[in-house]
Design an enzyme around this catalytic site. Structure first.
Site, short mmCIF file in Angstrom:
data_model
loop_
_atom_site.label_atom_id
_atom_site.label_comp_id
_atom_site.label_asym_id
_atom_site.label_seq_id
_atom_site.Cartn_x
_atom_site.Cartn_y
_atom_site.Cartn_z
N ASP A 119 42.33 11.93 14.87
CA ASP A 119 42.60 12.30 13.42
C ASP A 119 41.06 13.37 12.99
O ASP A 119 40.17 12.99 13.41
CB ASP A 119 42.91 11.41 12.95
CG ASP A 119 42.56 10.40 11.74
OD1 ASP A 119 41.35 10.31 12.08
OD2 ASP A 119 43.26 9.27 11.91
N LYS A 120 41.81 14.02 12.03
CA LYS A 120 40.61 15.22 11.35
C LYS A 120 39.60 14.21 10.76
O LYS A 120 38.10 14.65 11.72
CB LYS A 120 41.47 16.05 10.31
CG LYS A 120 40.34 16.84 9.66
CD LYS A 120 40.98 17.85 8.49
CE LYS A 120 40.38 18.76 7.87
NZ LYS A 120 40.46 19.58 7.19
#
Length: 248
Positions: A119-120
């Protein structure tokens, strides 16, 4: 002469579907291939095919896009130390930066895909390849390829936390658990854990720790199976050796 697709009937049981074949050749993703095919831009043996599931034999059939023959791209395997804040996607409709920013200067095939996700807000080991079969061996849940993470959390933890993480917790409709978990080190106010997953669900570690009232400060993937991130600098990439490719 290019004949319309109606002159050619599908050949059941042969090879792969046309969209999948273009993906296997490393030309583009399967979804991009479907768009090209339905637009009439793809031919098989000089005949336009508009059916993405049209069966082809990559050993014999000649596939062309816009009349240019598609040949198998050289297989590429590389690892990136993903920095925090980048999206794991080829492009973002909101214009946010993606992991491909780190590969801008590389002479790489046009169709190169990340293997799995981070994820980011997460960092660490991310693999890329245009070899779809190799990628599938890593991402297929049935393969149980372990992923190892080092996780900084917002509190001091004891051994009971590791036991709870491996026993598992029901979170919404998911049962989340770590295969292994251990304390790495502690500071004055926070701790580092090593957490190993045999399968990964969406935000698996973050949701699992939130369920025991622990917040993640940093999450770094340090290994996929036996392949280690090692000393690769953040934001840098390197190609895998043949020995490393053969690990999967």
């Amino acid at each position: 002469m290019v004949l319309p697709s109606s002159f050619c009937s599908p050949r059941p049981g042969m090879g792969a579907g046309l969209a999948r074949a273009l993906s296997k050749l490393g030309f583009c993703s399967r979804s991009q291939a479907r768009i090209l095919i339905t637009a009439g831009r793809v031919s098989v043996n000089q005949r336009i095919q508009r059916d993405p599931e049209f069966r082809v034999d990559l050993r014999r059939d000649k596939i062309a896009v816009n009349a240019d023959e598609v040949r198998g791209a050289a297989k590429v395997y590389l690892m990136l130390n993903k920095p925090r804040g980048l999206l794991v996607t080829a492009s973002d409709e909101q214009g946010r930066e993606t992991v491909f920013k780190c590969l801008d200067q590389a002479a790489l095939p046009s169709h190169l895909s990340p293997v799995g996700r981070l994820d980011k807000a997460s960092e660490g080991l991310l693999l890329f390849t245009n070899d779809t079969q190799w990628a599938a061996r890593i991402t297929d849940p049935a393969g149980h390829v372990e992923k190892t993470y080092h996780v900084q959390v917002d509190c001091l933890v004891d051994r009971s936390v590791s036991a709870r993480l491996t026993q598992g917790i029901k979170v919404s409709d998911d049962f989340l658990a770590a295969k292994r978990a251990r304390l790495l080190r502690q500071g004055a106010r926070n701790s580092w854990l090593e957490i190993v997953l045999a399968e990964g669900r969406n935000r698996h570690i973050r949701r699992l720790l939130e369920a025991v009232d622990i917040q993640v400060l940093r999450l770094v993937r340090v290994a996929i199976g036996p392949l280690q991130l090692g000393e690769l600098a953040k934001g840098r990439y390197r190609f895998l050796s043949q020995r490393e490719q053969a690990l999967f």
